[in-house]
Design a protein around this motif. Structure first.
Motif, PDB file in Angstrom:
ATOM      1  N   ALA A 111       0.812  -1.219   0.076  1.00 62.95           N
ATOM      2  CA  ALA A 111      -0.070  -0.118  -0.009  1.00 62.95           C
ATOM      3  C   ALA A 111       0.707   1.251  -0.096  1.00 62.95           C
ATOM      4  O   ALA A 111       0.547   2.137  -0.747  1.00 62.95           O
ATOM      5  CB  ALA A 111      -0.953  -0.176   1.131  1.00 62.95           C
ATOM      6  N   ALA A 112       1.790   1.085   0.988  1.00 56.07           N
ATOM      7  CA  ALA A 112       2.710   2.454   1.007  1.00 56.07           C
ATOM      8  C   ALA A 112       3.551   2.544  -0.506  1.00 56.07           C
ATOM      9  O   ALA A 112       3.708   3.784  -0.786  1.00 56.07           O
ATOM     10  CB  ALA A 112       3.880   2.083   2.121  1.00 56.07           C
ATOM     11  N   ALA A 113       3.879   1.692  -1.072  1.00 58.89           N
ATOM     12  CA  ALA A 113       4.485   1.671  -2.513  1.00 58.89           C
ATOM     13  C   ALA A 113       3.494   2.295  -3.497  1.00 58.89           C
ATOM     14  O   ALA A 113       4.056   3.267  -4.086  1.00 58.89           O
ATOM     15  CB  ALA A 113       5.095   0.297  -3.041  1.00 58.89           C
ATOM     16  N   ASN A 114       2.254   1.740  -3.429  1.00 52.60           N
ATOM     17  CA  ASN A 114       1.268   2.186  -4.443  1.00 52.60           C
ATOM     18  C   ASN A 114       1.250   4.009  -4.191  1.00 52.60           C
ATOM     19  O   ASN A 114       0.880   4.834  -4.957  1.00 52.60           O
ATOM     20  CB  ASN A 114      -0.221   1.637  -4.163  1.00 52.60           C
ATOM     21  N   ASP A 115       1.072   4.065  -2.804  1.00 52.81           N
ATOM     22  CA  ASP A 115       0.925   5.399  -2.227  1.00 52.81           C
ATOM     23  C   ASP A 115       1.953   6.355  -2.786  1.00 52.81           C
ATOM     24  O   ASP A 115       1.849   7.495  -3.392  1.00 52.81           O
ATOM     25  CB  ASP A 115       0.619   5.530  -0.797  1.00 52.81           C
ATOM     26  N   ARG A 116       3.013   5.985  -2.260  1.00 54.96           N
ATOM     27  CA  ARG A 116       4.325   6.928  -2.645  1.00 54.96           C
ATOM     28  C   ARG A 116       4.569   7.248  -4.135  1.00 54.96           C
ATOM     29  O   ARG A 116       5.116   8.097  -4.530  1.00 54.96           O
ATOM     30  CB  ARG A 116       5.653   6.272  -1.968  1.00 54.96           C
ATOM     31  N   LEU A 117       4.465   5.931  -4.962  1.00 48.93           N
ATOM     32  CA  LEU A 117       4.991   6.437  -6.306  1.00 48.93           C
ATOM     33  C   LEU A 117       3.744   6.782  -7.132  1.00 48.93           C
ATOM     34  O   LEU A 117       4.067   6.947  -8.458  1.00 48.93           O
ATOM     35  CB  LEU A 117       5.138   4.983  -6.800  1.00 48.93           C
ATOM     36  N   ALA A 118       2.705   6.944  -6.711  1.00 45.38           N
ATOM     37  CA  ALA A 118       1.423   7.603  -7.326  1.00 45.38           C
ATOM     38  C   ALA A 118       1.760   8.828  -8.179  1.00 45.38           C
ATOM     39  O   ALA A 118       1.423   8.905  -9.244  1.00 45.38           O
ATOM     40  CB  ALA A 118       0.416   7.746  -6.604  1.00 45.38           C
ATOM     41  N   ASP A 119       2.574   9.702  -7.698  1.00 44.27           N
ATOM     42  CA  ASP A 119       2.771  10.872  -8.267  1.00 44.27           C
ATOM     43  C   ASP A 119       4.070  10.961  -9.190  1.00 44.27           C
ATOM     44  O   ASP A 119       4.570  11.854  -9.713  1.00 44.27           O
ATOM     45  CB  ASP A 119       3.114  12.058  -7.478  1.00 44.27           C
ATOM     46  N   LEU A 120       4.939   9.903  -8.999  1.00 44.05           N
ATOM     47  CA  LEU A 120       6.374   9.611  -9.754  1.00 44.05           C
ATOM     48  C   LEU A 120       6.138   8.943 -10.869  1.00 44.05           C
ATOM     49  O   LEU A 120       5.240   8.503 -11.468  1.00 44.05           O
ATOM     50  CB  LEU A 120       7.296   8.776  -8.771  1.00 44.05           C
ATOM     51  N   ALA A 121       7.254   9.129 -11.868  1.00 41.02           N
ATOM     52  CA  ALA A 121       7.281   8.632 -13.156  1.00 41.02           C
ATOM     53  C   ALA A 121       7.353   6.977 -13.048  1.00 41.02           C
ATOM     54  O   ALA A 121       7.588   6.391 -12.071  1.00 41.02           O
ATOM     55  CB  ALA A 121       8.764   9.089 -13.803  1.00 41.02           C
ATOM     56  N   PRO A 122       6.854   6.340 -14.025  1.00 46.27           N
ATOM     57  CA  PRO A 122       6.714   4.724 -14.120  1.00 46.27           C
ATOM     58  C   PRO A 122       7.984   4.098 -13.802  1.00 46.27           C
ATOM     59  O   PRO A 122       8.061   2.992 -13.352  1.00 46.27           O
ATOM     60  CB  PRO A 122       6.341   4.509 -15.581  1.00 46.27           C
ATOM     61  N   ALA A 123       9.184   4.728 -14.120  1.00 50.11           N
ATOM     62  CA  ALA A 123      10.550   4.027 -13.937  1.00 50.11           C
ATOM     63  C   ALA A 123      10.616   4.281 -12.397  1.00 50.11           C
ATOM     64  O   ALA A 123      11.723   3.227 -12.017  1.00 50.11           O
ATOM     65  CB  ALA A 123      11.589   4.849 -14.592  1.00 50.11           C
ATOM     66  N   ALA A 124      10.157   4.967 -11.553  1.00 51.77           N
ATOM     67  CA  ALA A 124      10.329   4.799  -9.977  1.00 51.77           C
ATOM     68  C   ALA A 124      10.227   3.714  -9.319  1.00 51.77           C
ATOM     69  O   ALA A 124       9.172   2.828  -9.891  1.00 51.77           O
ATOM     70  CB  ALA A 124       9.653   6.024  -9.564  1.00 51.77           C
ATOM     71  N   ARG A 125      11.117   3.303  -8.355  1.00 46.47           N
ATOM     72  CA  ARG A 125      10.824   1.901  -7.876  1.00 46.47           C
ATOM     73  C   ARG A 125      10.576   2.140  -6.256  1.00 46.47           C
ATOM     74  O   ARG A 125      11.226   3.038  -5.612  1.00 46.47           O
ATOM     75  CB  ARG A 125      12.067   0.998  -8.093  1.00 46.47           C
ATOM     76  N   ALA A 126      10.045   0.984  -5.768  1.00 45.10           N
ATOM     77  CA  ALA A 126       9.913   1.155  -4.293  1.00 45.10           C
ATOM     78  C   ALA A 126      10.114  -0.434  -3.933  1.00 45.10           C
ATOM     79  O   ALA A 126       9.701  -1.422  -4.379  1.00 45.10           O
ATOM     80  CB  ALA A 126       8.181   1.224  -3.886  1.00 45.10           C
ATOM     81  N   SER A 127      11.437  -0.257  -3.159  1.00 40.76           N
ATOM     82  CA  SER A 127      11.966  -1.692  -3.025  1.00 40.76           C
ATOM     83  C   SER A 127      12.042  -1.841  -1.111  1.00 40.76           C
ATOM     84  O   SER A 127      11.824  -0.876  -0.589  1.00 40.76           O
ATOM     85  CB  SER A 127      13.583  -1.895  -3.085  1.00 40.76           C
ATOM     86  N   PHE A 128      12.078  -3.267  -0.961  1.00 42.44           N
ATOM     87  CA  PHE A 128      11.852  -3.437   0.753  1.00 42.44           C
ATOM     88  C   PHE A 128      13.315  -3.154   1.003  1.00 42.44           C
ATOM     89  O   PHE A 128      14.309  -3.057   0.673  1.00 42.44           O
ATOM     90  CB  PHE A 128      11.683  -4.914   0.893  1.00 42.44           C
ATOM     91  N   GLY A 129      13.238  -2.539   2.481  1.00 41.38           N
ATOM     92  CA  GLY A 129      14.235  -2.148   3.164  1.00 41.38           C
ATOM     93  C   GLY A 129      14.350  -2.895   4.448  1.00 41.38           C
ATOM     94  O   GLY A 129      13.901  -3.934   4.638  1.00 41.38           O
ATOM     95  N   ALA A 130      15.584  -2.626   5.113  1.00 47.03           N
ATOM     96  CA  ALA A 130      15.953  -3.649   6.232  1.00 47.03           C
ATOM     97  C   ALA A 130      14.891  -3.892   7.166  1.00 47.03           C
ATOM     98  O   ALA A 130      14.543  -4.777   7.736  1.00 47.03           O
ATOM     99  CB  ALA A 130      17.288  -2.813   6.860  1.00 47.03           C
ATOM    100  N   GLY A 131      13.936  -2.670   7.769  1.00 46.25           N
ATOM    101  CA  GLY A 131      13.068  -2.885   8.732  1.00 46.25           C
ATOM    102  C   GLY A 131      11.991  -3.805   7.916  1.00 46.25           C
ATOM    103  O   GLY A 131      11.501  -4.675   8.934  1.00 46.25           O
TER     104      GLY A 131
END
Lengths: 311, 360
Positions: free
Chosen positions: B78-98
């Motif tokens: 959900a956070a990825a959907n939310d954060r990338l909504a306004d960014l270009a299609p090439a933008a990526r959301a990857s998993f972090g240490a937490g």
């Protein structure tokens, strides 16, 4: 017609590496005999027995079973025709008691109903609970496992039964029961039995024919009473005599042989007809009488008659 | 208890939960779970705490923990959907240490309280995926873009592992029998096969290439059979060389495990050597052999990965492509299926083993 020995071992030598396990041994066992092979460990008694079903092959000499040289017979067929029971039993741990007992009949190609009937018979013969057939060997006590081992050896009704110290690994009470069982089976079936044991008492109690081995040679071969008689070889008397060879000898002689024509005094103790001289001596010692009667006999058994066995 | 604490701490502390980057190669900017999901973080926190609560029966604890793990995944999606909504299609959301700490600790909690609830996690993840809840996560984007290649890589991987296992069996079975009949020969075999294990796997894979090239030069006819110095051949050969030891050892041990008295009795009752093998030795060897086979299967799935280095393809090729591009998600895309395949193979083989070990 002279009866052929069912087992004939003629001048056999068995060499393992550089040592001789057996040296020029000759032994004949007649059909229906109960023959015990006794001797200290390493004397070659097991090797001698294993010649019969070709588990051991002679380096020299010949082994004949039922008149045929075993070297000319296919080993599996020969072995299926001879029962084999041993101290470590060797039941198949992954097979039920019934499957274990039915092994040789299955190898011989009997059909399933016939095997099932035979297994039932054998469980009864060895006085095992018929419900035990479905159990696995690990659920059995030592004595039960040994009975199953003997039932397995008898499964295809072989005329010859080889028993390699079959009572060695069980407690004394079970051992006594199994001995009695074996004697009963021998009496009921008339099979030729070859028994290996290191227990002289067992040999004398069960066998009609005792063979004493030492260092790969036969020291003595004969009826039990003859082997503990005062004129027997010292090694044999010592091995079989158990510290009191004279008493053991008397225990192997029938009291009827010492019957005296004089009648027994009125009120004297009575001996059973199958009593031994040792039994008679024991009753005399307890009662303090001079003479004993015997059931169904007119004469008496007297101390001088018992001790006169030597003469 | 401690596992739940670790998972909860990973969610509440300012650790990077999600990395957001303008494209798949640039390092991302870390976002903590609290920043990414706000008060929704409470959902997995409560579920994981319930999962560790001892008053709950095992199945309920496992179920709560499983839901907690699914919730962590859902929050990330959900956070990825939310954060990338306004960014270009090439933008990526990857998993972090937490994220990783929370997931691993949560899964361990599930495994402790009731491992079969792992199935619920798989179902939950599948539902999230199907509903589009994970669509913008870099791993999912990568997997969708390469779905066909990934699928064929999985099949290649399994085929390579299967071929190596078959080859190793073909070698180990006769060797074990020969070594069993001649113990001195067996000792030599044991030493030779153990020697192979000492060679580092990467070195063995690499070493086979020049050796095979020389062989193919010497016997060009082999080339016509479709054999090559690079590709599946060195991968299968090298993997099989490693598998031979556990297979050989368990077979030899199994053959030797038959009670000598039972074997002797079988002989004395007139069984031929072949029958003794079939009726006594092999049935008694089977449970021991099954253990070795399980080890070999799991090793095969793992070792074949190195085939990616010698041109054999499979999931190893995906992992190494990710490594060479420093694309974490691509590495994971190769590594996660390997892990799952190995776990699945182990579970299946263990179940079969237990069945064999139990008396009929």
């Amino acid at each position: 017609m002279i009866a052929q020995p069912v087992i004939a071992i003629e001048g056999v030598t068995v060499r393992f590496g550089t040592t001789d396990a057996l040296r020029d041994v000759t032994l004949h066992v007649k059909a229906g005999e109960f023959c015990a092979l006794v001797g200290p460990s390493g004397s070659g008694k097991s090797t001698l027995m294993r010649l019969v079903n070709r588990l051991v092959v002679p380096s020299a000499g010949q082994v004949r079973v039922r008149g045929q040289d075993v070297a000319t017979l296919p080993a599996p067929a020969l072995r299926r025709s001879i029962g084999y029971a041993m101290q470590s039993v060797g039941l198949f741990p992954h097979r039920t008691v019934a499957e274990n007992i039915g092994t040789v009949p299955r190898l011989l190609g009997w059909d399933a109903p016939r095997i099932a009937r035979r297994v039932e018979e054998l469980l009864a013969l060895l006085r095992l609970d018929p419900a035990m057939g479905v159990r696995l060997p690990r659920a059995l006590s030592g004595g039960q496992a040994q009975r199953v081992g003997i039932a397995r050896a008898l499964a295809a009704d072989p005329d010859i039964l080889l028993m390699d110290e079959p009572f060695g690994a069980v407690d004394p009470i079970t051992r006594r029961e199994l001995r009695a069982e074996t004697r009963r089976i021998h009496a009921e079936t008339g099979k030729t039995i070859l028994l290996v044991t290191h227990d002289p008492e067992e040999a004398l109690e069960l066998a009609s024919h005792v063979v004493v081995l030492r260092d790969g040679r036969i020291e003595a071969d004969g009826a039990p009473a003859d082997l503990v008689a005062p004129d027997a070889a010292p090694f044999v008397r010592e091995l079989l005599g158990g510290g009191q060879p004279g008493l053991r000898w008397l225990s192997l002689l029938p009291a009827r042989g010492a019957l005296d024509p004089r009648p027994a005094p009125v009120g004297a103790a009575m001996l059973a007809r199958n009593a031994s001289l040792a039994d008679a001596l024991s009753v005399l010692a307890e009662s303090g009488d001079e003479a004993l009667g015997m059931e169904g006999e007119k004469g008496s058994v007297r101390a001088e008659g018992i001790l006169g066995a030597r003469r | 208890m401690i596992l739940a604490l670790i998972a909860i701490a990973a969610l509440l502390l300012p650790l990077p939960f999600l990395g957001v980057a303008p494209n798949r190669l640039l390092p991302g900017e870390g976002v903590s779970a609290l920043d990414a999901a706000g008060f929704w973080v409470a959902v997995p926190v409560v579920l994981l705490a319930l999962g560790a609560w001892r008053r709950l029966p095992g199945w309920a604890g496992a179920a709560a923990a499983a839901l907690g793990v699914v919730a962590v995944l859902g929050l990330a999606g959900a956070a990825a959907n939310d954060r990338l909504a306004d960014l270009a299609p090439a933008a990526r959301a990857s998993f972090g240490a937490g994220f990783w700490v929370a997931i691993v600790a949560g899964l361990s909690l599930v495994a402790m309280r009731g491992a079969w609830m792992g199935l619920a996690v798989a179902v939950g993840a599948a539902v999230l995926w199907a509903m589009g809840g994970l669509d913008r996560l870099s791993l999912v984007v990568e997997a969708t873009a390469r779905a066909d290649a990934l699928q064929s890589a999985i099949w290649t991987h399994l085929a390579l592992a299967g071929a190596a296992l078959a080859l190793a069996l073909l070698v180990a079975v006769p060797l074990a029998w020969a070594g069993f009949r001649r113990p001195r020969l067996g000792a030599v075999m044991g030493a030779a096969l153990s020697g192979v294990q000492v060679v580092p796997a990467i070195a063995l894979f690499a070493l086979l290439i020049p050796l095979l090239a020389a062989l193919l030069r010497a016997v060009p006819a082999l080339r016509d059979l479709g054999l090559g110095a690079v590709g599946w051949l060195p991968a299968v050969l090298a993997t099989a060389a490693y598998l031979a030891l556990p297979l050989w050892r368990s077979l030899s041990g199994g053959l030797a495990s038959a009670d000598p008295a039972a074997v002797q009795a079988a002989e004395a009752m007139g069984m031929t050597e072949g029958r003794i093998l079939a009726e006594v030795r092999l049935p008694l060897a089977l449970p021991v052999f099954a253990g070795g086979l399980r080890v070999a299967v799991v090793q095969a799935i793992g070792l074949v990965t190195l085939g990616g280095l010698v041109g054999a393809g499979g999931l190893g090729a995906v992992v190494f492509e990710g490594l060479s591009q420093f694309a974490t998600d691509l590495m994971l895309l190769g590594a996660l299926p390997i892990l799952l395949l190995a776990l699945a193979a182990d579970t299946l083989a263990r179940a079969a083993e237990n069945r064999l070990a139990r008396p009929a």
